[in-house]
Design a protein around this motif. Structure first.
Motif, PDB file in Angstrom:
ATOM      1  N   GLU A 154     -87.083 -50.637  29.615  1.00  0.00           N
ATOM      2  CA  GLU A 154     -87.933 -51.816  29.745  1.00  0.00           C
ATOM      3  C   GLU A 154     -87.523 -52.903  28.768  1.00  0.00           C
ATOM      4  O   GLU A 154     -87.518 -54.088  29.098  1.00  0.00           O
ATOM      5  CB  GLU A 154     -89.399 -51.435  29.534  1.00  0.00           C
ATOM      6  N   GLU A 155     -87.171 -52.499  27.551  1.00  0.00           N
ATOM      7  CA  GLU A 155     -86.731 -53.470  26.550  1.00  0.00           C
ATOM      8  C   GLU A 155     -86.193 -52.728  25.346  1.00  0.00           C
ATOM      9  O   GLU A 155     -86.404 -51.523  25.181  1.00  0.00           O
ATOM     10  CB  GLU A 155     -87.879 -54.389  26.107  1.00  0.00           C
ATOM     11  N   PHE A 156     -85.452 -53.453  24.498  1.00  0.00           N
ATOM     12  CA  PHE A 156     -84.969 -52.939  23.221  1.00  0.00           C
ATOM     13  C   PHE A 156     -85.576 -53.789  22.104  1.00  0.00           C
ATOM     14  O   PHE A 156     -85.815 -54.986  22.290  1.00  0.00           O
ATOM     15  CB  PHE A 156     -83.443 -53.005  23.147  1.00  0.00           C
ATOM     16  N   PRO A 157     -85.779 -53.211  20.917  1.00  0.00           N
ATOM     17  CA  PRO A 157     -86.320 -54.006  19.805  1.00  0.00           C
ATOM     18  C   PRO A 157     -85.260 -54.789  19.051  1.00  0.00           C
ATOM     19  O   PRO A 157     -85.587 -55.580  18.178  1.00  0.00           O
ATOM     20  CB  PRO A 157     -86.953 -52.938  18.907  1.00  0.00           C
ATOM     21  N   GLN A 158     -83.983 -54.579  19.369  1.00  0.00           N
ATOM     22  CA  GLN A 158     -82.899 -55.207  18.624  1.00  0.00           C
ATOM     23  C   GLN A 158     -81.972 -55.980  19.545  1.00  0.00           C
ATOM     24  O   GLN A 158     -82.066 -55.900  20.765  1.00  0.00           O
ATOM     25  CB  GLN A 158     -82.108 -54.145  17.846  1.00  0.00           C
ATOM     26  N   PHE A 159     -81.064 -56.752  18.944  1.00  0.00           N
ATOM     27  CA  PHE A 159     -79.976 -57.366  19.693  1.00  0.00           C
ATOM     28  C   PHE A 159     -78.902 -56.311  19.927  1.00  0.00           C
ATOM     29  O   PHE A 159     -78.500 -55.611  18.991  1.00  0.00           O
ATOM     30  CB  PHE A 159     -79.367 -58.535  18.910  1.00  0.00           C
ATOM     31  N   ILE A 160     -78.413 -56.224  21.151  1.00  0.00           N
ATOM     32  CA  ILE A 160     -77.336 -55.294  21.474  1.00  0.00           C
ATOM     33  C   ILE A 160     -76.228 -56.075  22.164  1.00  0.00           C
ATOM     34  O   ILE A 160     -76.482 -56.811  23.124  1.00  0.00           O
ATOM     35  CB  ILE A 160     -77.810 -54.150  22.389  1.00  0.00           C
ATOM     36  N   VAL A 161     -75.015 -55.923  21.689  1.00  0.00           N
ATOM     37  CA  VAL A 161     -73.856 -56.497  22.360  1.00  0.00           C
ATOM     38  C   VAL A 161     -72.925 -55.341  22.701  1.00  0.00           C
ATOM     39  O   VAL A 161     -72.707 -54.440  21.884  1.00  0.00           O
ATOM     40  CB  VAL A 161     -73.159 -57.578  21.496  1.00  0.00           C
TER      41      VAL A 161
END
Length: 293
Positions: free
Chosen positions: A47-54
């Motif tokens: 649904e979502e992540f709490p961090q930035f992911i690249v």
């Protein structure tokens, strides 16, 4: 996977018999580098992540959906915080780096010299640029943090990787929209404040963004000020101070108890060969000779 990325994830293998999974990860409360390999055909949803992911799919087939966007993982892509994510992939080899959102904002503030505007997080992949730089940053982080425990445990080096990652994300993905900021004026007093901050915190994981904030200017303003005053960048000046710290450690160390590589990493030098060259230029001998005295 859910524990690693700190969110609820669903991973499905189809067919299950073809499933294979390998992972290497280095993680702390702010920065995580991962190398993932999946055999067979799979899909995952969050649904979502709490961090930035690249992330970047360096082998296999990969199709992702981030919010309202979709694309091919062979081009590096960004998953901003609080954004739905799903992917379908086959025989996948994936590099991914995630960064705590508060840390991202703090480092970005140091780069801008002011509080960042509200970041744009929708449809940032379609307008992304400099894909090769993002891919190379991920490759470099994997090749250093994941491959070398000495590097992974150095707070100074991890801070440098964090700064490099934020700079790469902020310049490659249009998170800032059309934002333009007024550059803070720099002066000799700015340089003095910067040097005082560097000397006081030289053994801590500070970045040039932190120095710029302490000096009351932007990273660009700090760079111009140091060029005028010392004909060098603030990064080079900080590296010189840390080289002095490494020299003091080598002079005081017991050759049987510590190594050049360990001391170099403690002071933020990831490449021992490069450190040895810089050290020899500054002190007229290799660091190994200093250690054996």
């Amino acid at each position: 996977m859910s524990e690693l990325f700190n969110t609820s994830m669903v991973l499905t293998a189809d067919p299950p018999a073809g499933f294979r999974y390998q992972m290497a990860a280095v993680s702390d409360s702010t920065l995580m580098a991962t190398a993932l390999r999946f055999g067979g055909s799979n899909r995952t949803d969050a649904e979502e992540f709490p961090q930035f992911i690249v992330a970047h799919a360096v082998a296999g087939r990969h199709r992702w959906s981030v919010g309202q966007e979709s694309g091919d993982g062979r081009i590096p892509f960004l998953v901003p915080p609080a954004t739905a994510f799903s992917a379908r992939f086959t025989q996948l080899q994936l590099r991914a780096v995630s960064l705590d959102a508060d840390t991202f904002h703090r480092v970005l503030r140091g780069m801008l010299g002011e509080e960042p505007p509200r970041l744009r997080t929708d449809r940032v992949n379609g307008s992304a640029q400099r894909h090769s730089i993002v891919a190379e940053t991920l490759r470099f982080i994997e090749a250093t943090l994941l491959a070398d425990e000495t590097v992974a445990t150095s707070p100074l080096l991890r801070a440098q990787f964090t700064h490099q990652l934020v700079a790469t994300i902020a310049t490659s993905f249009p998170l800032l929209g059309e934002h333009s900021h007024t550059r803070a004026q720099s002066s000799p007093r700015t340089v003095r404040r910067a040097i005082a901050f560097m000397e006081e915190h030289v053994a801590e994981p500070i970045t040039i963004g932190d120095v710029a904030l302490a000096a009351g200017t932007s990273v660009r303003g700090l760079q111009l000020a140091f060029r005028r005053s010392y004909e060098m960048s603030p990064s080079a000046f900080l590296r010189r101070i840390r080289l002095e710290g490494a020299h003091a450690d080598l002079m005081a160390a017991d050759a049987g108890a510590r190594t050049v590589r360990e001391i170099a990493a403690r002071w933020g030098f990831a490449h021992t060969g490069r450190f040895a060259h810089q050290y020899a230029e500054a002190y007229g001998e290799p660091p190994s000779h200093t250690l054996r005295r």
